[in-house]
Every structure is written in structure tokens, then in C-alpha cells.
Design a protein around this motif. Sequence first.
Motif, PDB file in Angstrom:
ATOM      1  N   ARG A 213       0.837  -1.183   0.000  1.00  0.00           N
ATOM      2  CA  ARG A 213       0.000   0.000   0.000  1.00  0.00           C
ATOM      3  C   ARG A 213       0.882   1.247   0.000  1.00  0.00           C
ATOM      4  O   ARG A 213       1.917   1.291   0.673  1.00  0.00           O
ATOM      5  CB  ARG A 213      -0.903  -0.002   1.249  1.00  0.00           C
TER       6      ARG A 213
ATOM      7  N   THR B 152       1.810   4.795   1.163  1.00  0.00           N
ATOM      8  CA  THR B 152       1.568   5.494   2.430  1.00  0.00           C
ATOM      9  C   THR B 152       1.974   6.972   2.388  1.00  0.00           C
ATOM     10  O   THR B 152       1.343   7.801   3.057  1.00  0.00           O
ATOM     11  CB  THR B 152       2.348   4.822   3.573  1.00  0.00           C
TER      12      THR B 152
ATOM     13  N   HIS C 174       0.415  12.407   3.160  1.00  0.00           N
ATOM     14  CA  HIS C 174       0.295  11.156   3.917  1.00  0.00           C
ATOM     15  C   HIS C 174      -1.025  10.485   3.559  1.00  0.00           C
ATOM     16  O   HIS C 174      -2.076  11.139   3.531  1.00  0.00           O
ATOM     17  CB  HIS C 174       0.340  11.425   5.434  1.00  0.00           C
TER      18      HIS C 174
ATOM     19  N   ASP D  82       4.136   0.492   1.883  1.00  0.00           N
ATOM     20  CA  ASP D  82       4.139  -0.425   3.036  1.00  0.00           C
ATOM     21  C   ASP D  82       4.141  -1.847   2.501  1.00  0.00           C
ATOM     22  O   ASP D  82       3.225  -2.274   1.801  1.00  0.00           O
ATOM     23  CB  ASP D  82       2.907  -0.171   3.897  1.00  0.00           C
ATOM     24  N   ASN D  83       5.211  -2.611   2.817  1.00  0.00           N
ATOM     25  CA  ASN D  83       5.359  -3.981   2.313  1.00  0.00           C
ATOM     26  C   ASN D  83       5.281  -4.989   3.454  1.00  0.00           C
ATOM     27  O   ASN D  83       5.913  -6.034   3.439  1.00  0.00           O
ATOM     28  CB  ASN D  83       6.713  -4.108   1.587  1.00  0.00           C
ATOM     29  N   SER D  84       4.462  -4.645   4.443  1.00  0.00           N
ATOM     30  CA  SER D  84       4.362  -5.573   5.588  1.00  0.00           C
ATOM     31  C   SER D  84       3.663  -6.868   5.210  1.00  0.00           C
ATOM     32  O   SER D  84       3.871  -7.897   5.873  1.00  0.00           O
ATOM     33  CB  SER D  84       3.606  -4.892   6.745  1.00  0.00           C
TER      34      SER D  84
ATOM     35  N   ASN E 165      10.046  -3.950   5.106  1.00  0.00           N
ATOM     36  CA  ASN E 165       8.649  -3.631   5.373  1.00  0.00           C
ATOM     37  C   ASN E 165       8.229  -2.314   4.720  1.00  0.00           C
ATOM     38  O   ASN E 165       7.030  -2.057   4.561  1.00  0.00           O
ATOM     39  CB  ASN E 165       8.397  -3.544   6.893  1.00  0.00           C
ATOM     40  N   GLU E 166       9.197  -1.507   4.364  1.00  0.00           N
ATOM     41  CA  GLU E 166       8.904  -0.226   3.735  1.00  0.00           C
ATOM     42  C   GLU E 166       9.869  -0.044   2.549  1.00  0.00           C
ATOM     43  O   GLU E 166      11.083  -0.224   2.702  1.00  0.00           O
ATOM     44  CB  GLU E 166       9.072   0.917   4.745  1.00  0.00           C
TER      45      GLU E 166
ATOM     46  N   SER F 230      11.039   2.528  -0.629  1.00  0.00           N
ATOM     47  CA  SER F 230      11.028   3.908  -1.126  1.00  0.00           C
ATOM     48  C   SER F 230      11.465   3.917  -2.595  1.00  0.00           C
ATOM     49  O   SER F 230      12.511   3.352  -2.948  1.00  0.00           O
ATOM     50  CB  SER F 230      11.991   4.787  -0.291  1.00  0.00           C
TER      51      SER F 230
END
Length: 466
Positions: A2, A4, A21, A85-87, A99-100, A102
Motif C-alpha cells: 500500500r 503510504t 500522507h 508499506d510492504n508488511s 517492510n517499507e 522507497s
Amino acid sequence: MRLTTIKLSGFKSFVDPTVLHLPTNMTGVVGPNGCGKSNIIDAIRWVMGESAPTRLRGDSLTDVIFSGSTGRKPVGAAAVELIFDNSDGLVVGEYAKYNEISVKRQASRDGQSQYFLNGARCRRRDITDLFLGTGLGARSYSIIEQGMISEIISAHPDELRGHLEEAAGISKYKERRKETESRIKATRENLERLNDVREEVDKQLDHLNRQAKAAARWQELKAEHGQRESELRGVHYRAIAGEIDEHRHALTQADIALEGLVAEQRQVEAQIEAHREKHQAATDHLNQVQGEVYRIGGEIARVEQQIQHNRELHERLERSRVEAENASAELGEHIGGDRLQIDLLRAALAEGEPRLAALTDAAAKGAEAQREAEAKLAEWQAQWDAYAKTSGDASKEAEVERTRLDYLDKQTLETARRLEILHAEKRGADFDALNEQLVKLTAEHDAHKQIVESHTRLLDERRGAH
């Protein structure tokens, strides 16, 4: 996976650094027309690798950089960064452990673009591969903008199939297959080129084999040539040895003949020595005779020189005599002219004296009778002018006589110099003709001297009279 956060700086209307944001799965951006809502979608497409300016609503890729306004200056670069967000672990590969994630893109006005993944510089292809199978991408179905629904509904079967494959997550496998096929095609082309190279190498090998056989044949021929050359040298050696024996025998005969010639040379040298002594005696006699000849020749030359000198002296005396006669004739002519001038001057003086006496009497009478003199003043003045003219002419004639006297003085000096020369020549040579000429020239010199003296006295008298 997602989105963010969105960070924009210098991109279109976002000239100042701006951070958006997106905290939830559903976030809305509301605002009037022209506030920059569509620029957010363009920024997302641009970061994911969009390279078509029309997709970004521009004419060139540099149009995404803020061009300035009435209150702001243009900027030189644009940058957009997306944070995902790659959680849920949807991204696979080396970035699956993060997990994040860029994703960032920077562009400058010279047309250069740079891509970054988690701060590390990368290629555009790396970003495209990252989003394969996730539903995200520059032209994926996940970015739905105005007119996108109608475009999907009216899309061609191939375009619709692409959207479905992207939703099903098989687009990345299709892309990998396409890449594999291109690699296989490139490999086949490399194999074809390799076969061409192998055929060319086989041709070169055949040529090299032929050269190797020719080299081996050349080695055999070279060995045979060496053997034949050795045999030929042996034959030559035997022939040369025979020739050396013959030359040695001939040399012995030549030594014997040389000894005989040396004996004959000694006899000839003895004869030459005897003839040399005779030649020396004859040479001495010849030197004596030549000395006498030289002495007699010198006497003859001295006598001839004396004769030549006497002849030249006689010629000079003859020329001097002729010149003296010519000078004497010229002096006679000048003396005659001078005498004529003197007679004329005397006549002029004789005429002028009565006039002077008459004028003197007239002046005395004028003193007694001034009135009559004033009446006849004009007549007397005319007579006086005539007298002055006559006196001036006499002065000019006297100046002419003075010039002639100077000339006669020079002639007298020249005659004296010649007399001295003749006296000197007389002392060197005793000739009767020279004595007569000397006496004659002496008499002429005395006569000229008397004439000069008489003219001088006459001139002095005229000067005293005037």
C-alpha cells in the motif's frame, strides 16, 4: 502493498517541498479545478517510469519541472518519492525483507533522469521489475483516473487481456518469458555468428595446413640444398688446391727470374753512377758558361738603357725648345698689343689735359662772376660728365693693363723655371744646340723682363696722374 506517503518538490505546481500522507486504505483529495489534484496522479505515474510526455499532459519530459509564475522563479530540477508499506510481503526478491520500500525519481532541465530504490541509485528497469505482478505500474489498472473506466470497457481484447493478466499476477511471468525469448533469440543469433566464425576458422585452418605442408617441403629442400652445396664446395676445394700448386710452381720460377733481374739492375746502377759523374761535370761547365752569358747580357741591357735615356732626354729638350719658341711668339704678340694700348692711352691723356686746363680757367672766372657761372652751369655740368666718362674708360683700360702685367709676370716666372731646367740638363749633357737655345732663351727672358718693367712704370705714372 500500500502507498503510504508521497513527497514532491519542484514537480509541476508543487514548487515547494510537499508531503502527502495516506494513512488508510481510502483517502480522498478534494479541491476546485486547477488546484493540482491530477498532478498527484501524474507524479505517481512519473515515478513508476512513465516516459511518454502525452501521458503526463505535456509536450516534453522537462515540462514536469516548475516553469515559474508571476511571483516565483522557475526551478532547475524536480523530484518525487513514493513510500510503500510492504508488511504483507507482496514484493518478492531482494526487497522482500523490507517492510517499507522507497521509490524516487529526479529530473533536471538537461533531460537527465535518475532513479533510486531505498536511497540506492538504480535503473528504470529495476523499478519496472519491482512492480510486476503487484498491480502497480505506470500504466497499470490500479491507477484509475478520469475516463479510465470507459477506456477499460471499450478496450480491445488484447488490451483487456493485459489488464486481466496484470490483475491475475501473471504479467511478471509473461514479461520474464518475453525476456527469456529475447535472450534465446540473441543466443541463436550468437550461435549463427559462431558458426560463421567456425567456418571462417576452418578455412583458415585449411590454408594454414597447406602452408605447413609447404613449410615441411621447404625444410626438405633446404636440407637437400645444404648437402648439394657441401658437395659443390668440396669439388671447388679440390680444383682450387690444384690451382694453388700450379701458382706455387709459377711463383718459384718467378723468384728465379727476379734474382736474374736484380743482378742486371745492379750492373745498370753502376753504369748510371758513372754517367751521373759525367753529367755533374758537364753541369758545372754549363753553369760557368751561363754566368758569363748573364754578365754580358747585363752589360748590354745597361748600355741599351743608357742609350734609351739619352734618346728620351733629347726628345724632352726638343719639346722644351718648341714650347719656348711658342711662348716667345705669344709674348711678342702680347707686347705689340700692349704698345698699341699704351699709345691710345697717351692720346687720350693728351686730349684730356687741355680740357682740364680750360675747365680750371672757367672755374676761376666763375669765382669772379658767379652770376655768369650759374647761367652756364648746365653746359659746364655736361662737359664734366663727359670728362668723368673719359676718366672711367681710362681706369678700365688701366685695369686691363694690370691684368696683362700679371700674365706677363707669370710668363716670366715660367721662362725662369724653364731656364733652370735647361741649366740642369746642360750640367747633365754637353750639347752645342742646348747652349745656343739657352743663350736665346736668356735674351728673350731679359727682353720680357724689360717690357714688364716699362709697363709697370707706365701704369704707376697713370695712377699718379689720376
